[in-house]
Design a protein around this motif. Structure first.
Motif, short mmCIF file in Angstrom:
data_model
loop_
_atom_site.label_atom_id
_atom_site.label_comp_id
_atom_site.label_asym_id
_atom_site.label_seq_id
_atom_site.Cartn_x
_atom_site.Cartn_y
_atom_site.Cartn_z
N ASP A 146 0.79 -1.25 -0.13
CA ASP A 146 -0.17 0.19 -0.02
C ASP A 146 0.78 1.25 0.10
OD1 ASP A 146 -0.28 1.13 3.18
OD2 ASP A 146 0.57 -0.79 2.95
N PRO A 167 -2.90 6.04 -5.94
CA PRO A 167 -3.08 6.05 -4.43
C PRO A 167 -1.82 6.75 -3.85
CG PRO A 167 -3.69 4.00 -5.05
CD PRO A 167 -3.20 4.63 -6.31
N ARG A 205 -1.45 10.48 -2.04
CA ARG A 205 -0.65 10.42 -0.78
C ARG A 205 0.28 11.73 -0.80
NH1 ARG A 205 -0.36 6.66 3.74
NH2 ARG A 205 -2.04 5.69 2.63
N HIS A 244 -12.01 1.53 -6.81
CA HIS A 244 -10.64 1.42 -6.11
C HIS A 244 -11.00 1.19 -4.34
CE1 HIS A 244 -6.43 1.75 -4.91
NE2 HIS A 244 -6.13 1.34 -6.11
N ASP A 247 -9.00 2.66 -2.28
CA ASP A 247 -8.80 3.78 -1.43
C ASP A 247 -9.64 4.70 -2.00
OD1 ASP A 247 -6.29 5.58 -0.53
OD2 ASP A 247 -6.52 6.74 -2.31
N ARG A 248 -10.13 5.39 -0.72
CA ARG A 248 -11.32 6.52 -1.06
C ARG A 248 -10.68 7.78 -2.05
NH1 ARG A 248 -13.50 8.42 4.42
NH2 ARG A 248 -11.36 9.46 4.62
N THR A 296 -8.66 7.75 -4.07
CA THR A 296 -8.55 7.61 -5.61
C THR A 296 -9.75 7.55 -6.22
OG1 THR A 296 -6.39 6.24 -4.70
CG2 THR A 296 -7.51 5.83 -7.17
#
Length: 449
Positions: free
Chosen positions: A33, A138, A142, A174, A176-177, A179
């Motif tokens: 991740d 992602p 970040r 996805h 990841d929120r 993304t």
């Protein structure tokens, strides 16, 4: 802070494995991740003020050679994260044949050292395709929260705009929120989804940001293009999320269909009810009359609780008579909203509401307790104390204890002491907190162990 330390330790362990010769793919499996790549970057640079040793563990295991051309992929990964900027810069030059190192190149694009940063940005610009952009999204998003991280966001957006819709759509689901939000935002800005697709997305997605984004875009296109209004409105009006339903109800005004807004006057959500009242009034209707008509029959099994509280929201004190009659309605939800409506209209009568503290419906008791809080001192303390006894239903014990807290005095302290051994965890917690705040030497204080 503890979480960041744990991440750093994970990164240090990954660095040691790389130094011992493990392949990058085998190490990345444990740090797949975005947070894992970032912890690897931090773990490689672990120095004495963290671990109390002259060098990081990995560097004592296998120090980097002076000539980086001899390094394989694992060694280059360590060099890309090295504390010496000259080594990081040199490692970037050697990383072009190794696509698996792109996550670390992306991290270096926000490096504090300008030469490192510029060389990494040039390499990422060359290597970023729609597919690699989707894979790195992602991590790049970040990094966008860091200083100098905006370059990666702009590059990511440019690459994804060149992607096929299928590639972009893969990011809509996805895990990841951030993304998902970014992908939908690009799709909306570039008008890559039809109004009906936007409406369906707003209705089914669980993220509030995506809901608002897609619902707003769907309604905007309704004004600008010739679309089937039914295909657009139906998903919005039947959505579970109140914010989406409210958007659909508001759109009924533009569509000239106020009659479809009337059923939403009794919606369970206050914001949806407010939007429905707005639409009905815009076309000359009277929401108050609609509510009064439905609340006129106190035993109507089809009466919606939303219609009851809606009457209080737009009615006046003269509507109190209808609400008082609904306190005997067979549905607990209707009784609860009748109590809430009386409180809204400032018609709560302590004597008439007190018996409802024994109601079998938790919602009714909860609303009654809220309505009676301002007049808690008028309630018989011993009567409330009896309702905190263990054989009483939980919702009654909670309401009585809450009212005793507002009542104060000896009865409240006795209730706190008694509830310290209650089988319900929340009640025990509240009782302990109340007992700790009680005067020293009181019965409640003596009950604390």
């Amino acid at each position: 802070m503890r979480k960041s330390i744990e991440d750093s330790r994970d990164g240090s362990a990954a660095a040691v494995r790389l130094a011992e010769g493990a392949s990058l793919r085998s190490v990345v499996a444990a740090v797949a991740d975005p947070g894992g790549w970032l912890s690897l970057d931090a773990g490689v640079r672990e120095v004495c003020w963290y671990q109390g040793v002259p060098l990081p563990d990995w560097e004592r295991t296998a120090p980097l050679p002076a000539d980086l051309t001899r390094l394989g992929e694992s060694g280059l990964a360590l060099a890309l994260c090295h504390r010496d900027g000259r080594i990081r810069q040199a490692a970037i030059r050697q990383s072009r044949p190794h696509p698996d190192l792109l996550p670390l190149i992306a991290i270096r694009c926000a490096d504090w050292a300008a030469p490192v940063r510029e060389r990494a940005r040039g390499l990422l610009r060359e290597a970023l395709t729609p597919q690699t952009a989707a894979d790195l999204a992602p991590l790049i998003l970040r990094l966008g929260h860091r200083d100098r991280g905006d370059f990666g966001i702009e590059l990511l957006a440019d690459a994804l705009r060149q992607a096929h819709l299928e590639q972009l759509a893969a990011l809509f689901g996805h895990p990841d929120r951030g993304t998902r939000r970014f992908a939908y935002r690009l799709a909306v800005e570039d008008r890559r989804l039809s109004p009906a697709e936007l409406a369906r997305t707003a209705a089914r997605d669980e993220d509030a940001i995506v809901q608002d984004l897609c619902a707003t875009a769907a309604l905007t296109t309704m004004q600008e293009t010739d679309v089937d209004v039914e295909d657009l409105l139906e998903p919005l009006l039947t959505a579970r999320a109140p914010r989406v339903r409210s958007a659909g109800v508001t759109a009924l005004r533009r569509a000239g269909r106020p009659e479809r807004a009337e059923p939403f006057l009794g919606d369970r959500s206050a914001v949806v009810r407010a939007c429905a009242r707005y639409v009905v009034r815009q076309y000359g209707g009277s929401p108050a009359a609609w509510y009064r008509e439905r609340c006129a029959t106190p035993d109507d099994p089809a009466l919606a609780p939303g219609a009851v509280i809606g009457l209080a929201e737009c009615g006046d004190r003269g509507d109190g008579a209808l609400l008082w009659r609904l306190l005997v309605h067979p549905a607990g939800g209707v009784r609860a909203q009748a109590v809430a409506g009386l409180r809204t209209l400032d018609l709560a009568d302590t004597r008439r509401l007190t018996p409802l503290l024994d109601d079998p419906a938790p919602g009714v008791v909860r609303e009654t307790a809220v309505a009676l809080l301002p007049s808690a001192k008028q309630l018989p303390a011993d009567w409330l104390l009896e309702r905190t006894e263990r054989e009483r239903p939980r919702h009654i014990r909670v309401a009585a204890f809450r009212l005793l807290g507002a009542h104060g005095g000896t009865a409240a302290r006795r209730a706190a002491a008694a509830l310290l051994e209650d089988p319900d965890l929340k009640l025990r917690t509240w009782a302990r907190r109340a007992a700790q705040q009680a005067p020293k030497g009181s019965a409640a204080q003596r009950g604390v162990r």
